[in-house]
Write a protein that holds these residues in place. Structure first.
Motif, short mmCIF file in Angstrom:
data_model
loop_
_atom_site.label_atom_id
_atom_site.label_comp_id
_atom_site.label_asym_id
_atom_site.label_seq_id
_atom_site.Cartn_x
_atom_site.Cartn_y
_atom_site.Cartn_z
N GLY A 28 -5.22 -17.65 -7.68
CA GLY A 28 -5.47 -16.46 -8.78
C GLY A 28 -5.90 -15.60 -8.11
O GLY A 28 -5.78 -14.36 -8.74
N TRP A 82 -8.72 -7.11 -13.84
CA TRP A 82 -7.95 -6.37 -12.63
C TRP A 82 -7.94 -4.66 -12.87
O TRP A 82 -7.74 -3.93 -12.08
N ASP A 100 -2.18 -8.48 -5.48
CA ASP A 100 -3.65 -8.54 -5.49
C ASP A 100 -4.36 -8.44 -3.99
O ASP A 100 -5.28 -7.92 -3.94
N PHE A 101 -3.19 -8.32 -3.03
CA PHE A 101 -3.83 -8.11 -1.74
C PHE A 101 -3.81 -6.58 -1.36
O PHE A 101 -3.84 -6.03 -0.07
N GLU A 102 -3.48 -5.77 -2.39
CA GLU A 102 -3.06 -4.35 -1.99
C GLU A 102 -4.28 -3.64 -1.39
O GLU A 102 -3.78 -2.86 -0.34
N PRO A 103 -5.41 -3.70 -1.71
CA PRO A 103 -6.40 -3.09 -1.01
C PRO A 103 -6.51 -3.34 0.54
O PRO A 103 -7.21 -2.75 1.40
N SER A 104 -6.04 -4.76 0.85
CA SER A 104 -6.11 -4.99 2.23
C SER A 104 -4.88 -4.90 3.28
O SER A 104 -4.91 -5.10 4.06
N GLU A 145 -2.16 -13.36 -11.23
CA GLU A 145 -3.14 -14.32 -11.60
C GLU A 145 -2.64 -15.49 -12.97
O GLU A 145 -2.91 -16.64 -12.92
N GLY A 179 -8.07 -10.19 -1.92
CA GLY A 179 -7.20 -9.25 -1.31
C GLY A 179 -8.22 -8.04 -0.83
O GLY A 179 -7.93 -7.04 -0.48
#
Lengths: 306, 473
Positions: free
Chosen positions: A272, B463, B107-111, B424, A47
């Motif tokens: 993951g 993380w 987990d894709f938050e920054p994008s 994850e 991400g």
């Protein structure tokens, strides 16, 4: 004699013809490899393409990870057992297929089929074969009284649960992979066997050498370079393959009973989200496969009969 | 007739040509400026478990595009490919404008863009969002809405009434202990197992979490500290091993997303943990089995707590690379919420709304009008009280126990947010593995829980270092 045209000069024509291949290798192999190398020393995630270099932390983490250790072991078992079975079966098939018999073309066609079918599609077919409820294999076993009754040889349960029991799941994954690789091994060995001069074998036969004598003293030594190439290809395909494992078991049954390095790299890196660890796991292929290639090609070079 | 060009002709023509060339683009620009450029909105989402939903959604999106002078392209892919496809789009820096995930993509938050404005606008228009929908789309540490959650799916227990009747429990299990007590009898006396996955797949993840929460334990606490290694987790893991020994078969270790449907349709499950999609499939394929399937809400644990994990949670993101179309994408998402009555209906009640107070639009909505239904809550209550998709001769009140499902449903990461560490752990199947190792008698419950906690802690630390999980408290 001096060549009239530039393209007739070997020192120009050869690099020119090789150029597209070099570009292809750089773009499709070299570039991803360098990226994987850089990523494995970073903290990149799926991400977030921005990353920091974190040294060898990813390697330390994965080496200490029990799942990685198990997957590494599984990969070697998967590769070694698959290749051994492929070598034996492909040799038997090649022995049969170099002889003349009725319907040979049909047998050849059937044997080559798995190689021509998309691997994912073929494996999905096996999902049904190995299904926990509708498996036709289980149905046959039950019909013969081998399964599903208190005194049955394979147990009283109605099904084998091929993909639910760790040992059976590994067997299933290996057998499907063997089914997939067998045509390649067979074709290479047929080519190798056809190249052995018939006179040598006939002379040995006239001198009284039996089948096994000829096999171990003539055929196999002469086939060694070809077997080497088969092993190399099979090792490359098996060590880096995740399709069969992913479609059949997704690395299961727990705890990671059929997880191999390729599927673990995908699991960690893409599913993951930890792309850096996924890259570090996939980099483990490089020294192993480079080592296998160097050893096999070295042996093949020594064994080439001139 | 002149056959040659004079110097004067040449100069005149050259002059006209030069002026034309100079003014041409300006003139053309004026002409085309009157007609705004038609934009394209690209949407990526899964191929829905209930195919009729996609058959409704695609024309709906196209019609929306026509109303807004936009070309809308909807791409459907398998749910397992959503993450990898979006990951490659992020790496390439181009792709779809809206990506609808069915698990929180934290987990894709920054994008992805911060969708605070859409979320605020939606709350203003449609009322309060169900809390676990917010926890599945909002990172409290970065204060960013990385997604917009418009809907979710209930994950009840599905049981075969005729089998449970025979062992004296016609209303089905109420507690986890009931599963063990009566499930054991059903397997021993009637030879029918239960189907609760302990494998490396989605449903097993849901089941494992529901078990932990109902046993008053979890992976993390509200403040995102790992708390897995405790006596209650060990108790839950031991319980699951017992449940496996008495009511399940090794097929649960090879469980897949299709196994629930398969086992139920084959008539070989007395109880499964699944959304109503398995039941809907049975209605189509084996009506006699479907008529025998009834539902239970989340099962109570030893101290009375009952939680279920949402089966699917629809979280849409707008990538940063699609910021040019962000206005369109946001409008599309808000309009989808406004039309959620259709989404509920067309998914045959598989999908529930995140905003229950959304007004029901007037006019012909493509389904029999529900008297007095002003909001989605009214529709939901009416449809779950009397299932409009029930087969002829089938009881219509079967979905009644699921009517207040949002009270006992929660998000991945409960009682905390659905952060990337939880994501994850979910994607790498730490919990099903922890449970299975004990059920397979490969490890003691204490060792397995300890090992799982170590794995979780490592993942959390990683993380946390990325700034996406809260600091230890």
């Amino acid at each position: 004699m001096k060549e009239r045209y530039l393209l007739e000069r070997e020192n120009i024509l050869a690099p020119l013809l090789l150029f597209p291949v070099v570009i292809y290798v750089i773009l499709l192999v070299g570039f991803p490899f360098v990226m994987a190398f850089v990523y494995s020393f970073s903290n990149v995630t799926v991400g977030n393409p921005d990353y920091k270099i974190v040294g060898i932390r990813n390697f330390i983490d994965i080496i200490g990870d029990k799942v990685f250790q198990k997957s590494l072991g599984n990969t070697f078992i998967f590769t070694f057992v698959s290749i051994s079975i492929v070598l034996i079966l492909s040799h038997i098939l090649a022995e049969v297929l170099i002889r003349e018999f009725r319907g040979k073309w049909l047998v050849r066609f059937l044997i080559l089929m798995p190689w021509t079918a998309p691997i994912a599609l073929g494996t999905i077919g096996y999902l049904w074969f190995l299904d926990s409820v509708f498996s036709p294999i289980d149905w046959i076993l039950r019909s013969f009284g081998l399964l599903g009754s208190p005194d049955a040889l394979l147990g009283p349960m109605s099904n084998m649960y091929w993909l639910g029991r760790p040992g059976l799941a590994m067997v299933s994954v290996i057998l499907v992979h063997v089914w997939r690789l067998l045509p390649l091994g067979t074709v290479i060995l047929i080519a190798g066997m056809n190249s052995i001069p018939r006179e040598i074998l006939e002379a040995a036969q006239v001198d009284g050498a039996g089948y096994f004598r000829r096999l171990f003293n003539i055929t196999l030594p002469l086939l060694f370079p070809v077997i080497g190439v088969t092993v190399l290809f099979a090792a490359l395909f098996t060590f880096t393959d995740m399709t069969v494992v992913w479609v059949l078991t997704m690395g299961g049954p727990p705890p990671h009973s059929t997880q191999v390095l390729a599927s673990l790299a995908f699991l960690k890196g893409i599913q993951g989200g930890d792309l850096a660890q996924g890259a570090a796991i996939s980099l483990f292929f490089f020294p192993v496969l480079a080592g296998v290639a160097a050893i096999v090609l070295g042996l093949v070079k020594k064994a080439v009969v001139t | 007739m002149k056959r040659y060009i004079t110097r004067r002709d040449f100069l005149r023509n050259a002059g006209i040509g030069t002026v034309g060339l100079a003014l041409g683009p300006a003139l053309l620009k004026d002409v085309f400026a009157q007609k705004p450029e038609r934009r394209t909105l690209r949407i990526l989402q899964w191929s829905h478990f209930v195919p009729r939903y996609d058959r409704w959604f695609d024309p709906y999106a196209k019609r929306w595009g026509e109303e807004h002078n936009v070309d809308v392209i909807v791409d459907h892919i398998g749910l397992a490919d959503l993450r990898s496809t979006f990951a490659s789009e992020v790496a390439a820096g181009k792709g779809h404008d809206i990506i609808e995930f069915i698990a929180p993509p934290s987990d894709f938050e920054p994008s992805v863009l911060d969708l605070k404005d859409v979320n605020q606008e939606a709350q203003k228009k449609f009322g309060k969002q169900v809390p676990f929908a917010t926890r599945s789309s909002y990172n409290p540490n970065t204060k960013k809405f990385y997604g917009f959650c418009h809907g979710w799916t209930i994950d009840p227990g599905d049981y075969r009434k005729s089998l449970w009747e025979k062992v004296g429990k016609p209303e089905g299990p109420v507690t986890w202990e009931d599963l063990l007590t009566y499930g054991t009898r059903i397997k021993k006396e009637l030879g029918v197992q239960m189907g609760i996955g302990m494998s490396q797949e989605l449903d097993s993840n849901m089941a494992g979490r529901a078990l932990l929460w109902s046993f008053d334990t979890a992976i993390q606490d509200e403040n995102e500290n790992v708390i897995l290694d405790n006596k209650k987790t060990v108790e839950a893991v031991k319980f699951m091993a017992e449940l496996y020994k008495n009511t399940l078969t090794p097929e649960v270790f090879g469980w897949t997303a299709a196994s629930n449907n398969q086992l139920l349709i084959a008539g070989r499950a007395s109880y499964i943990l699944n959304s109503i999609s398995a039941y809907r499939s049975a209605q189509k394929d084996v009506p006699e089995v479907a008529k025998d399937v009834f539902f239970t809400p989340a099962l109570k644990g030893p101290r009375g707590k009952a939680w279920a994990c949402e089966h699917v949670i629809y979280v849409s993101v707008i990538p940063k690379f699609a910021s040019k179309n962000a206005d369109l994408a946001k409008q599309f998402l808000l309009d989808l919420c406004a039309n959620y009555d259709r989404a509920m209906w067309e998914s045959a009640l598989y999908g529930s709304p995140s905003f229950f107070s959304t007004p029901v639009p007037s006019g012909d909505r493509g389904y029999p009008q529900v008297k007095g239904a002003k909001t989605l809550r009214d529709l939901h209550n009416a449809w779950f009280s009397e299932d409009p998709f029930a087969l002829p001769g089938e009881r219509k009140d079967k979905l009644l126990p699921l009517r207040d499902a949002e009270k006992w449903s929660t998000n991945v990461g409960h009682p905390g947010p659905a952060n990337p560490a939880e994501g994850e752990i979910f994607s790498t199947f730490v919990i099903p593995n922890m449970l299975a190792k004990v059920a397979q008698e490969k490890q003691s419950a204490e060792e397995s829980v300890k090992q799982a906690e170590e794995e979780c802690k490592k993942i959390f630390e990683k993380w946390r270092a990325q700034g996406l999980v809260g600091k230890k408290k």
